[in-house]
Design a protein around this motif. Structure first.
Motif, PDB file in Angstrom:
ATOM      1  N   PRO A  39      -0.480   9.896  22.964  1.00  0.00           N
ATOM      2  CA  PRO A  39      -1.858  10.329  23.038  1.00  0.00           C
ATOM      3  C   PRO A  39      -2.011  10.675  21.686  1.00  0.00           C
ATOM      4  CG  PRO A  39      -0.216  11.689  23.962  1.00  0.00           C
ATOM      5  CD  PRO A  39       0.608  10.582  24.067  1.00  0.00           C
ATOM      6  N   GLY A  40      -3.571  10.280  21.640  1.00  0.00           N
ATOM      7  CA  GLY A  40      -4.290  10.764  20.221  1.00  0.00           C
ATOM      8  C   GLY A  40      -3.770  10.079  18.955  1.00  0.00           C
ATOM      9  N   ILE A  41      -2.944   9.005  19.294  1.00  0.00           N
ATOM     10  CA  ILE A  41      -2.314   8.022  18.272  1.00  0.00           C
ATOM     11  C   ILE A  41      -2.635   6.796  18.147  1.00  0.00           C
ATOM     12  CG2 ILE A  41      -0.129   7.550  17.498  1.00  0.00           C
ATOM     13  CD1 ILE A  41      -0.537  10.387  16.881  1.00  0.00           C
ATOM     14  N   LYS A  62      -0.789   6.314  13.464  1.00  0.00           N
ATOM     15  CA  LYS A  62      -1.571   7.205  12.656  1.00  0.00           C
ATOM     16  C   LYS A  62      -2.353   8.234  13.677  1.00  0.00           C
ATOM     17  CE  LYS A  62      -4.321   4.509  10.619  1.00  0.00           C
ATOM     18  NZ  LYS A  62      -5.515   4.328   9.700  1.00  0.00           N
ATOM     19  N   PRO A  63      -2.363   9.552  13.232  1.00  0.00           N
ATOM     20  CA  PRO A  63      -3.272  10.275  14.272  1.00  0.00           C
ATOM     21  C   PRO A  63      -4.703   9.416  14.456  1.00  0.00           C
ATOM     22  CG  PRO A  63      -2.406  11.567  12.727  1.00  0.00           C
ATOM     23  CD  PRO A  63      -1.846  10.182  12.336  1.00  0.00           C
ATOM     24  N   ALA A  64      -5.043   9.721  15.402  1.00  0.00           N
ATOM     25  CA  ALA A  64      -6.467   8.979  15.979  1.00  0.00           C
ATOM     26  C   ALA A  64      -7.650   9.624  14.970  1.00  0.00           C
ATOM     27  CB  ALA A  64      -7.000   8.971  17.204  1.00  0.00           C
ATOM     28  N   GLY A  65      -8.253   8.608  14.170  1.00  0.00           N
ATOM     29  CA  GLY A  65      -9.477   8.988  13.461  1.00  0.00           C
ATOM     30  C   GLY A  65      -8.945   9.572  12.122  1.00  0.00           C
ATOM     31  N   GLY A 105       1.283  14.913  12.422  1.00  0.00           N
ATOM     32  CA  GLY A 105       0.070  14.777  11.575  1.00  0.00           C
ATOM     33  C   GLY A 105       0.187  13.824  10.664  1.00  0.00           C
ATOM     34  N   TRP A 106       1.344  12.991  10.379  1.00  0.00           N
ATOM     35  CA  TRP A 106       1.402  12.099   9.404  1.00  0.00           C
ATOM     36  C   TRP A 106       1.422  10.739  10.095  1.00  0.00           C
ATOM     37  CZ3 TRP A 106       4.242  12.732   4.410  1.00  0.00           C
ATOM     38  CH2 TRP A 106       4.274  14.205   3.885  1.00  0.00           C
ATOM     39  N   ALA A 107       0.975   9.617   9.341  1.00  0.00           N
ATOM     40  CA  ALA A 107       1.246   8.326   9.714  1.00  0.00           C
ATOM     41  C   ALA A 107       3.004   8.111   9.591  1.00  0.00           C
ATOM     42  CB  ALA A 107       0.405   7.112   8.863  1.00  0.00           C
ATOM     43  N   VAL A 108       3.203   7.088  10.408  1.00  0.00           N
ATOM     44  CA  VAL A 108       4.893   6.889  10.630  1.00  0.00           C
ATOM     45  C   VAL A 108       4.680   5.324  10.511  1.00  0.00           C
ATOM     46  CG1 VAL A 108       7.168   7.003  11.698  1.00  0.00           C
ATOM     47  CG2 VAL A 108       5.302   8.873  11.680  1.00  0.00           C
ATOM     48  N   MET A 109       5.601   4.764   9.738  1.00  0.00           N
ATOM     49  CA  MET A 109       5.864   3.369   9.509  1.00  0.00           C
ATOM     50  C   MET A 109       7.358   3.074   9.983  1.00  0.00           C
ATOM     51  SD  MET A 109       5.000   0.294   8.461  1.00  0.00           S
ATOM     52  CE  MET A 109       5.693  -1.287   7.126  1.00  0.00           C
ATOM     53  N   ARG A 110       7.563   2.233  10.732  1.00  0.00           N
ATOM     54  CA  ARG A 110       8.950   1.723  11.277  1.00  0.00           C
ATOM     55  C   ARG A 110       9.057   0.289  11.288  1.00  0.00           C
ATOM     56  NH1 ARG A 110       8.379   3.526  16.949  1.00  0.00           N
ATOM     57  NH2 ARG A 110       6.070   4.197  16.375  1.00  0.00           N
ATOM     58  N   GLU A 145       1.078  -0.730  -0.545  1.00  0.00           N
ATOM     59  CA  GLU A 145      -0.290  -1.625  -0.767  1.00  0.00           C
ATOM     60  C   GLU A 145      -1.412  -1.212   0.419  1.00  0.00           C
ATOM     61  OE1 GLU A 145       1.363  -5.529  -0.289  1.00  0.00           O
ATOM     62  OE2 GLU A 145       1.067  -6.008  -2.309  1.00  0.00           O
ATOM     63  N   ARG A 146      -0.977  -0.402   1.213  1.00  0.00           N
ATOM     64  CA  ARG A 146      -1.895  -0.255   2.234  1.00  0.00           C
ATOM     65  C   ARG A 146      -3.128   0.919   1.679  1.00  0.00           C
ATOM     66  NH1 ARG A 146      -0.137  -1.459   7.720  1.00  0.00           N
ATOM     67  NH2 ARG A 146      -1.994  -0.653   8.512  1.00  0.00           N
ATOM     68  N   THR A 147      -4.301   0.431   2.047  1.00  0.00           N
ATOM     69  CA  THR A 147      -5.465   1.466   1.834  1.00  0.00           C
ATOM     70  C   THR A 147      -5.749   2.498   2.754  1.00  0.00           C
ATOM     71  OG1 THR A 147      -6.882  -0.020   2.694  1.00  0.00           O
ATOM     72  CG2 THR A 147      -6.374  -0.092   0.222  1.00  0.00           C
ATOM     73  N   ASP A 148      -5.170   2.374   4.131  1.00  0.00           N
ATOM     74  CA  ASP A 148      -5.469   3.307   5.177  1.00  0.00           C
ATOM     75  C   ASP A 148      -4.391   4.503   5.213  1.00  0.00           C
ATOM     76  OD1 ASP A 148      -3.230   1.473   5.706  1.00  0.00           O
ATOM     77  OD2 ASP A 148      -4.038   1.385   8.094  1.00  0.00           O
ATOM     78  N   VAL A 149      -3.683   4.491   4.536  1.00  0.00           N
ATOM     79  CA  VAL A 149      -2.678   5.678   4.367  1.00  0.00           C
ATOM     80  C   VAL A 149      -2.508   6.093   3.018  1.00  0.00           C
ATOM     81  CG1 VAL A 149      -1.202   4.995   6.410  1.00  0.00           C
ATOM     82  CG2 VAL A 149      -0.839   4.202   4.009  1.00  0.00           C
ATOM     83  N   ASP A 150      -2.183   7.548   2.732  1.00  0.00           N
ATOM     84  CA  ASP A 150      -2.088   8.036   1.334  1.00  0.00           C
ATOM     85  C   ASP A 150      -0.795   7.541   0.546  1.00  0.00           C
ATOM     86  OD1 ASP A 150      -2.307   9.124  -0.966  1.00  0.00           O
ATOM     87  OD2 ASP A 150      -2.736  11.314   0.088  1.00  0.00           O
ATOM     88  N   SER A 151      -0.861   6.383  -0.261  1.00  0.00           N
ATOM     89  CA  SER A 151       0.629   5.988  -0.703  1.00  0.00           C
ATOM     90  C   SER A 151       0.892   6.957  -1.975  1.00  0.00           C
ATOM     91  CB  SER A 151       0.185   4.607  -1.173  1.00  0.00           C
ATOM     92  OG  SER A 151      -0.661   4.501  -1.892  1.00  0.00           O
ATOM     93  N   ARG A 152       0.280   8.000  -2.068  1.00  0.00           N
ATOM     94  CA  ARG A 152       0.716   8.894  -3.152  1.00  0.00           C
ATOM     95  C   ARG A 152       1.546   9.795  -2.150  1.00  0.00           C
ATOM     96  NH1 ARG A 152      -5.030  10.516  -5.391  1.00  0.00           N
ATOM     97  NH2 ARG A 152      -5.244  10.751  -2.953  1.00  0.00           N
TER      98      ARG A 152
END
Length: 360
Positions: A39-41, A62-65, A105-110, A145-152
């Motif tokens: 929900p909400g993701i 990612k949190p929706a929106g 509240g963070w994006a998560v990559m697996r 390389e992604r621009t939809d998450v904060d790679s910093r």
């Protein structure tokens, strides 16, 4: 692993291709009936090209929106289990992963290992350590390389064996702002194996008068197996008395150890996790369960000492009371060893981990 210099990261970053949701269909689902839902993701099933025509399944939540949220890179365990959070299953590990995905509240990559889930290549049991490490580094490079998450703002979260790998994936990489570890130390694989075996003997039914003798036998086997690089069948062939020792070691078979290739363990022994942790100069939180017999407290405390050499207070160590390696609450250490009387409960870990993520 001895850490590669930063130029290695740049090379991997340049050569790695990350395929987002639009390309996910190119990597078909092996059992398309169980895609995650939170929900909400927002969820993206993608693929990671690691060369040689092999693509690995990636799952980004990612949190929706959310616009360019900070991101957790999850580095998983030793076994060949998928990182997909199946809706039809529940245990301590899945509770933990759901909590990180849904509540941080963070994006998560697996990324699933080769031959696991939808990932190509493998089979996973034959995968060696160096290849697995390279794949996690490729995932890190793709994430950057992604621009939809904060790679910093990347946190590397390693669980179990992944905690050791996390130190090597994170060290020296721009954008990493923290490292989170669960149930994994920093000492050599040879040291870890001995501690694991002794824990099993002391928590099991081994007569106290036999422990020292059996440990010396195990040490002799590990010396040939891990330090000298001999495969167990060759050790047994050279000395038939070693047959009993190999069968006495937990998780062994004719062609694998803990379900993984002998080369995985031999390469793991060659890694310098202590040096990798010594290159971490961002906040570190290492956590273990009080009754985790897979790992010893000393290995976690070593991480904190090494990291805090550079800047006191940068790293801290926490113990979750009455909890085993699998986020299960158990009555005592012997119950943890026997896998008896437990109740899955990742909430105490999540309270710590989510609060620490908020500070970043």
């Amino acid at each position: 692993h001895a850490m590669r210099p930063i130029i290695s990261f740049i090379v991997v970053l340049t050569l790695t291709v990350f395929c987002t949701h639009a390309a996910a269909a190119d990597l078909p689902r092996r059992d398309g009936a169980h895609e995650e839902s939170h929900p909400g993701i927002d969820i993206e099933y993608g693929s990671l090209d690691v060369g040689d025509g092999i693509r690995l399944r990636t799952i980004l939540t990612k949190p929706a929106g959310a616009e360019r949220p900070p991101v957790v890179l999850f580095v998983q365990w030793l076994s060949c289990d998928t990182v997909e959070i199946r809706p039809d299953r529940d245990n301590g590990w899945l509770q933990m992963m759901r909590g990180i995905v849904r509540d941080s509240g963070w994006a998560v990559m697996r990324t699933d290992k080769r031959g696991v889930g939808d990932s190509e290549g493998g089979p996973c049991p034959a995968l060696d350590y160096e290849t697995e490490l390279a794949d996690h580094r490729a995932a890190m490079a793709a994430l950057a390389e992604r621009t939809d998450v904060d790679s910093r703002r990347i946190v590397v979260f390693g669980a179990s064996m992944g905690s050791r790998l996390a130190s090597q994936v994170a060290a020296g990489v721009p954008g990493v702002v923290g490292v989170l570890g669960w149930g994994g130390g920093s000492k050599t694989w040879f040291e870890r194996m001995q501690a694991f075996d002794r824990n099993a003997m002391e928590l099991g039914d081994t007569d106290a008068a036999e422990i020292a003798t059996r440990m010396r036998e195990h040490q002799a086997f590990y010396t040939q197996y891990l330090l000298q690089g001999m495969d167990p069948p060759a050790i047994v062939e050279a000395d038939p008395a070693m047959v009993a020792v190999w069968s006495d070691i937990i998780g062994t078979s004719a062609d694998a150890h803990y379900g993984r290739a002998f080369a995985f363990h031999q390469q793991a022994q060659k890694q310098d996790w202590t040096a990798a942790w010594g290159r971490i100069d961002v906040p570190v939180l290492v956590v273990m369960g009080e009754y985790d017999w897979f790992e010893n407290r000393a290995g976690h405390e070593t991480v904190v000492r090494i990291v805090n050499r550079q800047r006191p207070g940068l790293a801290r160590f926490e113990i979750i009371p009455r909890t085993d390696h699998h986020f299960t609450v158990v009555p005592d250490a012997r119950a943890a060893f026997r896998d008896e009387g437990g109740r899955a409960d990742a909430a105490p870990f999540l309270v710590l981990a989510l609060d620490w993520l908020r500070t970043l």
